[in-house]
Design an enzyme around this catalytic site. Sequence first.
Site, PDB file in Angstrom:
ATOM      1  N   HIS A  87       0.862  -1.186   0.000  1.00 46.85           N
ATOM      2  CA  HIS A  87       0.000   0.000   0.000  1.00 46.85           C
ATOM      3  C   HIS A  87       0.898   1.237   0.000  1.00 46.85           C
ATOM      4  CE1 HIS A  87      -3.714   2.168   1.356  1.00 46.85           C
ATOM      5  NE2 HIS A  87      -2.829   2.966   1.920  1.00 46.85           N
ATOM      6  N   ASP A 135       1.099   5.351   0.107  1.00 50.25           N
ATOM      7  CA  ASP A 135       0.380   6.588   0.420  1.00 50.25           C
ATOM      8  C   ASP A 135       0.974   7.758  -0.355  1.00 50.25           C
ATOM      9  OD1 ASP A 135      -1.527   5.599   2.195  1.00 50.25           O
ATOM     10  OD2 ASP A 135      -0.154   5.705   3.899  1.00 50.25           O
ATOM     11  N   HIS A 163      -2.940   4.664  -2.702  1.00 57.95           N
ATOM     12  CA  HIS A 163      -3.917   5.473  -1.971  1.00 57.95           C
ATOM     13  C   HIS A 163      -3.612   6.936  -2.289  1.00 57.95           C
ATOM     14  CE1 HIS A 163      -5.504   6.650   2.314  1.00 57.95           C
ATOM     15  NE2 HIS A 163      -6.214   7.178   1.351  1.00 57.95           N
ATOM     16  N   GLY A 168      -2.736  12.158   6.453  1.00 54.32           N
ATOM     17  CA  GLY A 168      -1.722  13.204   6.341  1.00 54.32           C
ATOM     18  C   GLY A 168      -0.403  12.834   6.969  1.00 54.32           C
ATOM     19  N   PHE A 169      -0.448  12.045   8.037  1.00 54.99           N
ATOM     20  CA  PHE A 169       0.807  11.696   8.705  1.00 54.99           C
ATOM     21  C   PHE A 169       0.760  10.251   9.192  1.00 54.99           C
ATOM     22  CE2 PHE A 169       0.312  16.261   9.120  1.00 54.99           C
ATOM     23  CZ  PHE A 169       1.554  16.714   8.692  1.00 54.99           C
ATOM     24  N   GLY A 170       1.935   9.625   9.251  1.00 56.24           N
ATOM     25  CA  GLY A 170       2.015   8.295   9.832  1.00 56.24           C
ATOM     26  C   GLY A 170       2.027   8.398  11.350  1.00 56.24           C
ATOM     27  N   ASP A 207      -7.360   1.714   7.211  1.00 54.89           N
ATOM     28  CA  ASP A 207      -6.040   2.323   7.031  1.00 54.89           C
ATOM     29  C   ASP A 207      -5.824   3.433   8.049  1.00 54.89           C
ATOM     30  OD1 ASP A 207      -3.666   3.318   6.038  1.00 54.89           O
ATOM     31  OD2 ASP A 207      -4.527   4.128   4.192  1.00 54.89           O
ATOM     32  N   GLY A 208      -4.792   3.297   8.865  1.00 61.64           N
ATOM     33  CA  GLY A 208      -4.409   4.368   9.780  1.00 61.64           C
ATOM     34  C   GLY A 208      -4.300   3.890  11.223  1.00 61.64           C
ATOM     35  N   GLY A 209      -3.078   3.827  11.729  1.00 58.45           N
ATOM     36  CA  GLY A 209      -2.885   3.485  13.143  1.00 58.45           C
ATOM     37  C   GLY A 209      -3.212   2.056  13.504  1.00 58.45           C
ATOM     38  N   GLY A 251       1.340   0.619   8.693  1.00 63.06           N
ATOM     39  CA  GLY A 251       2.557   1.360   8.388  1.00 63.06           C
ATOM     40  C   GLY A 251       3.513   1.277   9.551  1.00 63.06           C
TER      41      GLY A 251
END
Length: 194
Positions: free
Chosen positions: A10, A12, A43, A119-121, A150-152, A172
């Site tokens: 994936h 980003d 993405h 916007g941020f990892g 997706d995210g955290g 991630g």
Amino acid sequence: MEAGGADQIHIDVMDGRFVPNITMGLPIVSAIRKRTRLPLDLHLMIVEPEKYLADFVRAGADLLTVHVEACPHLQRSLAQIRELGVKAGAALNPATSPSAIEYVRDDLDLVLIMSVNPGFGGQTFIPAVYPKIREVRTLLGARSADVSVDGGVTREHVRPCVEHGATILVAGSAVFDGVDPGARVKELRQAAQW
Ligand code: ZN
């Protein structure tokens, strides 16, 4: 990632406009394409994604996901992606209702649910996405489209996400914040098997 058993990569893509951060674009995607046969899941966190869809397909994308918030003509964007011969996805920010995809359900191969604000990892997972995953799954009905989160995402989120109907989990920091990313992929996969 391959050794750890990842199903896909994936990527980003951020443009500094749709989201505050700038990450990577076409040259990096091409470089990754040369390194792996795994599907590349792009993405696109960018404004006016329709301008770049063909370029990303040429660079090696297998799936292109656009944000519903960035596409005033979402159906057209999704159809354009499929005409390019790759799979089409739509992403929902945390504040966006699942109803945003109700009338494009037949144009979708994937719905991506953001579990942080993009916007941020390294951000913390928002638990309100659990009922949202189920809502999206219900909206899709018998369609075979994937539901991606997706995210955290960390190990503790794997089981509840899957139980609510997620079929793809994007990780991630949970993978790359360690010395052995392949082992972390294995651990996440094990957490989905109980
Ligand atoms: Zn992403």
